[in-house]
Write an enzyme that holds these catalytic residues in place. Structure first.
Site, mmCIF file in Angstrom:
data_model
loop_
_atom_site.group_PDB
_atom_site.id
_atom_site.type_symbol
_atom_site.label_atom_id
_atom_site.label_comp_id
_atom_site.label_asym_id
_atom_site.label_seq_id
_atom_site.Cartn_x
_atom_site.Cartn_y
_atom_site.Cartn_z
ATOM 1 N N ASP A 10 5.626 10.745 -11.009
ATOM 2 C CA ASP A 10 5.703 9.830 -9.505
ATOM 3 C C ASP A 10 6.766 9.154 -9.846
ATOM 4 O O ASP A 10 7.174 8.704 -10.845
ATOM 5 C CB ASP A 10 4.442 9.339 -9.222
ATOM 6 N N ASP A 12 8.188 6.105 -7.196
ATOM 7 C CA ASP A 12 7.964 4.863 -6.515
ATOM 8 C C ASP A 12 6.711 4.333 -7.309
ATOM 9 O O ASP A 12 5.521 4.820 -6.836
ATOM 10 C CB ASP A 12 8.085 4.882 -5.199
#
Length: 221
Positions: A10, A12
């Protein structure tokens, strides 16, 4: 191909601490529509979702037309903030070293699965010198929002890695639920935008120095 393994990141809240720019863009978007901005914890709780889904969560009582305007206002605000040459979110401490360790392994492939747009991800990769590092890059433009497993399933297809040799690294329940739905292992991080005790991963790391060991533990070295 069976001896290859895949580590999916991932962005953010996991690789990049983008909360300042997210909050700034959200503030401008809500102002543009004359709406009250939810508190910081509520805003950060939707990081990882596609923008359309994020505004459904943040603004359940507004109509679809206004949600569309909010999405566009957020995108415009984000681009404006960047054109003002504001400092973009930094990598979390140790992230680059951890990426370097994994990318030096011939049998390890790297991927991204993010709620960012293609344009947004390209900016982040360029900013941090990560263009070309990931073998598969899955963005919100081409998939349903997390936790739908579409991004992970596409990354597995593109790299030829079987689910049992893949792991997802993320900071939100959306990442963990996506990994679970795709049938792959999951590593949670303690420094992200969701409470660590809500993640329920297969392994939890408190800093990036522990990542390589966790990957070996879950999908073999």
């Amino acid at each position: 191909m069976s001896d290859l393994r895949l580590v999916i990141f991932d962005v953010d809240g996991t690789l990049v601490d983008s909360q300042a720019e997210i909050m700034a863009a959200m503030t401008l978007a809500f102002q543009a529509e004359g709406l009250a901005l939810p508190d910081r914890a509520t805003v950060l709780s939707i990081v990882g979702l596609s923008l359309a889904e994020a505004f459904r969560v943040l603004c359940p009582d507004v109509d679809e037309a206004q949600r569309v305007r909010l999405v566009e206002a957020y995108k415009a605000s984000f681009m404006q903030l960047r054109s003002d040459n504001r400092e973009m979110g930094p990598l979390f401490p140790g992230a680059m070293d951890a990426l370097d360790v994994l990318r030096a392994q011939d049998h390890t492939l790297l991927a991204v699965a993010t709620g960012k747009s293609r344009r947004g991800l390209d900016k982040v990769l360029e900013r941090h010198g990560l263009t070309g590092v990931f073998h598969s890059e899955q963005v919100a433009d081409h998939h349903p929002s997390k936790p739908n497993p579409s991004m992970i399933l596409t990354a597995l297809s593109e790299t030829g890695v079987p689910p049992q040799k893949a792991v997802m690294l993320g900071d939100t329940t959306y990442d963990m639920d996506m990994a679970r739905a795709a049938g792959i292992k999951k590593i949670g991080v303690t420094w992200g935008y969701h409470a660590a005790d809500a993640l329920l991963p297969d392994a939890m790391i408190e800093d990036f120095a522990a990542l390589a060991g966790a990957v070996d533990q879950l999908i073999g070295s």
